[in-house]
Design an enzyme around this catalytic site. Structure first.
Site, PDB file in Angstrom:
ATOM      1  N   SER A 269       3.886  -2.262  10.207  1.00 24.35           N
ATOM      2  CA  SER A 269       5.350  -2.308  10.372  1.00 24.35           C
ATOM      3  C   SER A 269       5.961  -3.644   9.928  1.00 24.35           C
ATOM      4  O   SER A 269       6.904  -4.129  10.540  1.00 24.35           O
ATOM      5  CB  SER A 269       5.744  -1.966  11.816  1.00 24.35           C
ATOM      6  OG  SER A 269       5.312  -0.653  12.146  1.00 24.35           O
TER       7      SER A 269
ATOM      8  N   ASN B 192       0.868  -1.185   0.000  1.00 18.84           N
ATOM      9  CA  ASN B 192       0.000   0.000   0.000  1.00 18.84           C
ATOM     10  C   ASN B 192       0.901   1.230   0.000  1.00 18.84           C
ATOM     11  O   ASN B 192       1.513   1.547   1.017  1.00 18.84           O
ATOM     12  CB  ASN B 192      -0.895  -0.040   1.249  1.00 18.84           C
ATOM     13  CG  ASN B 192      -1.750   1.206   1.375  1.00 18.84           C
ATOM     14  OD1 ASN B 192      -1.803   2.040   0.466  1.00 18.84           O
ATOM     15  ND2 ASN B 192      -2.425   1.342   2.510  1.00 18.84           N
ATOM     16  N   TRP B 193       0.938   1.892  -1.144  1.00 23.50           N
ATOM     17  CA  TRP B 193       1.847   3.032  -1.281  1.00 23.50           C
ATOM     18  C   TRP B 193       1.327   4.288  -0.575  1.00 23.50           C
ATOM     19  O   TRP B 193       2.056   5.269  -0.447  1.00 23.50           O
ATOM     20  CB  TRP B 193       2.069   3.356  -2.754  1.00 23.50           C
ATOM     21  CG  TRP B 193       2.831   2.314  -3.511  1.00 23.50           C
ATOM     22  CD1 TRP B 193       3.430   1.197  -3.005  1.00 23.50           C
ATOM     23  CD2 TRP B 193       3.095   2.306  -4.925  1.00 23.50           C
ATOM     24  NE1 TRP B 193       4.037   0.498  -4.014  1.00 23.50           N
ATOM     25  CE2 TRP B 193       3.863   1.152  -5.200  1.00 23.50           C
ATOM     26  CE3 TRP B 193       2.760   3.160  -5.983  1.00 23.50           C
ATOM     27  CZ2 TRP B 193       4.291   0.834  -6.494  1.00 23.50           C
ATOM     28  CZ3 TRP B 193       3.183   2.842  -7.270  1.00 23.50           C
ATOM     29  CH2 TRP B 193       3.949   1.692  -7.511  1.00 23.50           C
ATOM     30  N   LYS B 194       0.057   4.299  -0.193  1.00 23.45           N
ATOM     31  CA  LYS B 194      -0.551   5.480   0.437  1.00 23.45           C
ATOM     32  C   LYS B 194      -0.310   6.705  -0.463  1.00 23.45           C
ATOM     33  O   LYS B 194      -0.325   6.560  -1.681  1.00 23.45           O
ATOM     34  CB  LYS B 194       0.000   5.660   1.856  1.00 23.45           C
ATOM     35  CG  LYS B 194      -0.149   4.358   2.677  1.00 23.45           C
ATOM     36  CD  LYS B 194       0.148   4.509   4.131  1.00 23.45           C
ATOM     37  CE  LYS B 194      -0.060   3.159   4.812  1.00 23.45           C
ATOM     38  NZ  LYS B 194       0.184   3.213   6.257  1.00 23.45           N
TER      39      LYS B 194
ATOM     40  N   GLU C 184      -6.487   4.905   8.136  1.00 24.88           N
ATOM     41  CA  GLU C 184      -6.182   6.304   7.827  1.00 24.88           C
ATOM     42  C   GLU C 184      -7.377   6.982   7.161  1.00 24.88           C
ATOM     43  O   GLU C 184      -7.600   8.176   7.331  1.00 24.88           O
ATOM     44  CB  GLU C 184      -4.917   6.375   6.950  1.00 24.88           C
ATOM     45  CG  GLU C 184      -3.682   6.019   7.779  1.00 24.88           C
ATOM     46  CD  GLU C 184      -2.501   5.500   6.991  1.00 24.88           C
ATOM     47  OE1 GLU C 184      -2.539   5.518   5.748  1.00 24.88           O
ATOM     48  OE2 GLU C 184      -1.530   5.056   7.637  1.00 24.88           O
TER      49      GLU C 184
ATOM     50  N   GLY D 274       2.893  -1.163   4.266  1.00 28.80           N
ATOM     51  CA  GLY D 274       2.928   0.261   3.962  1.00 28.80           C
ATOM     52  C   GLY D 274       4.332   0.714   3.625  1.00 28.80           C
ATOM     53  O   GLY D 274       4.854   0.447   2.541  1.00 28.80           O
ATOM     54  N   GLY D 275       4.986   1.375   4.581  1.00 34.92           N
ATOM     55  CA  GLY D 275       6.278   2.019   4.351  1.00 34.92           C
ATOM     56  C   GLY D 275       7.303   1.148   3.637  1.00 34.92           C
ATOM     57  O   GLY D 275       7.952   1.607   2.689  1.00 34.92           O
TER      58      GLY D 275
ATOM     59  N   GLY E  51       2.909   2.241  10.720  1.00 35.07           N
ATOM     60  CA  GLY E  51       3.860   3.332  10.546  1.00 35.07           C
ATOM     61  C   GLY E  51       4.639   3.655  11.808  1.00 35.07           C
ATOM     62  O   GLY E  51       5.327   4.676  11.868  1.00 35.07           O
TER      63      GLY E  51
ATOM     64  N   HIS F 266      -9.384   1.422   5.297  1.00 34.12           N
ATOM     65  CA  HIS F 266      -8.078   1.610   5.946  1.00 34.12           C
ATOM     66  C   HIS F 266      -8.240   2.579   7.114  1.00 34.12           C
ATOM     67  O   HIS F 266      -8.998   3.555   7.023  1.00 34.12           O
ATOM     68  CB  HIS F 266      -7.057   2.148   4.935  1.00 34.12           C
ATOM     69  CG  HIS F 266      -5.658   2.042   5.457  1.00 34.12           C
ATOM     70  ND1 HIS F 266      -5.168   2.919   6.402  1.00 34.12           N
ATOM     71  CD2 HIS F 266      -4.671   1.160   5.212  1.00 34.12           C
ATOM     72  CE1 HIS F 266      -3.925   2.564   6.698  1.00 34.12           C
ATOM     73  NE2 HIS F 266      -3.595   1.501   5.991  1.00 34.12           N
TER      74      HIS F 266
HETATM   75  P1  13P Z   1       3.236   0.303   7.652  1.00 31.00           P
HETATM   76  O1  13P Z   1       3.708  -0.987   6.992  1.00 31.00           O
HETATM   77  O2  13P Z   1       3.964   1.505   7.163  1.00 31.00           O
HETATM   78  O3  13P Z   1       3.197   0.172   9.134  1.00 31.00           O
HETATM   79  O4  13P Z   1       1.719   0.523   7.165  1.00 31.00           O
HETATM   80  C1  13P Z   1       0.825  -0.531   7.240  1.00 31.00           C
HETATM   81  C2  13P Z   1      -0.388  -0.146   6.493  1.00 31.00           C
HETATM   82  O5  13P Z   1      -1.086   0.765   6.867  1.00 31.00           O
HETATM   83  C3  13P Z   1      -0.703  -0.888   5.257  1.00 31.00           C
HETATM   84  O6  13P Z   1      -1.970  -0.590   4.797  1.00 31.00           O
END
Ligand code: 13P
Length: 259
Positions: free
Chosen positions: A217, A14-16, A102, A238-239, A178, A100
């Protein structure tokens, strides 16, 4: 006893709100050669809306799936800034992340809206990834299961039992997103086992087949441990997914577990 249906592991990046079109194209060129030999694992990326068409084009001859990061439940209408399921299907997008944390936080996305988004995605032949997860306070108060039960039951309310295996669920504890502080492997297995049991309350065969991912994470170095639980079917990353070699390392870890 019928044999348990195999669940193909799934790793999705997930590149956000990252990656321009140019960056997305060069990422895909880098990722492709890092992945061969991992057919056992399904791989996907979730670019921002602006890079979806370019990613679909770059991945036309590839097994890597493209997911949107959200969508509106309606087909069209007065919803400035929103995107509908048929618009995504027309682009050649394969699936969509829904709920999600967020988006729940920044865009007031509710379980009620999700109960309409899931059937809308399935109707348009998009694979939904439904995100659920508790806050740190809820975990500390012993409220994790109550929170997960509410989120899973309400979001899946209007999905027919026979369509439940087409949904992917991602367990993403909010405190682990994150933060660099992932859940422990035991917490991951426990929560994901609970989510599978919730699906089982609707349909036992669906619970055998539905894939449940962990997110929060996940990195190349901790993936093997976090994804080892028997109910854990992969990761929503994510990251770490912003670096193609890191995503490839997580895919490799998932492939080793399933081998
Ligand atoms: P991180 O891997 O950056 O913690 O993010 C997880 C996430 O929100 C994937 O959708």
């Amino acid at each position: 006893m019928p044999e348990a249906a195999p669940r193909r592991p799934l790793v999705v990046g997930n590149w956000k709100m990252h990656m321009t079109v140019a960056e997305a194209r060069s990422y895909i060129a880098e990722l492709g050669p890092l992945l061969p030999g991992h057919e056992a694992v399904e791989v996907g990326i979730c670019p921002p809306f602006t890079a979806l068409a370019a990613c679909v084009e770059e991945l036309r001859d590839s097994e890597i799936a493209v997911y949107a990061q959200t969508m509106h439940e309606g087909e069209s209408g007065g919803h400035t800034g929103e995107i509908s399921a048929p618009m995504l299907t027309e682009l050649g997008v394969d699936g969509v992340v829904l709920g999600h944390s967020e988006r729940r936080r920044d865009n007031a996305e509710t379980d009620r809206a999700l109960s309409e988004k899931l059937p809308a995605a399935l109707e348009a032949k998009l694979r939904p990834i439904l995100c659920v997860g508790e806050t740190e306070a809820e975990r500390d108060d012993g409220d994790t299961e109550r929170r997960l039960r509410h989120q899973v039951q309400e979001a899946l309310e209007s999905v027919a039992d026979e369509s439940l295996p087409d949904v992917v669920i991602a367990y993403e504890p909010i405190w682990a997103i994150g933060s660099g502080r992932s859940a422990t492997a035991e917490q991951v297995q426990e929560a994901i086992g609970f989510i599978r049991a919730l699906v089982g309350d609707r349909s036992a065969p669906a619970a055998e087949r539905v894939r449940v991912l962990y997110g929060g994470s996940v990195k190349g170095e901790n993936a093997a441990e976090l994804l080892a639980g028997p109910d854990v079917d992969g990761a929503l990353v994510g990251g770490a997914s912003l670096e193609a070699p890191e995503l490839a390392a997580i895919v490799a870890a998932a492939a080793r577990i399933s081998a």
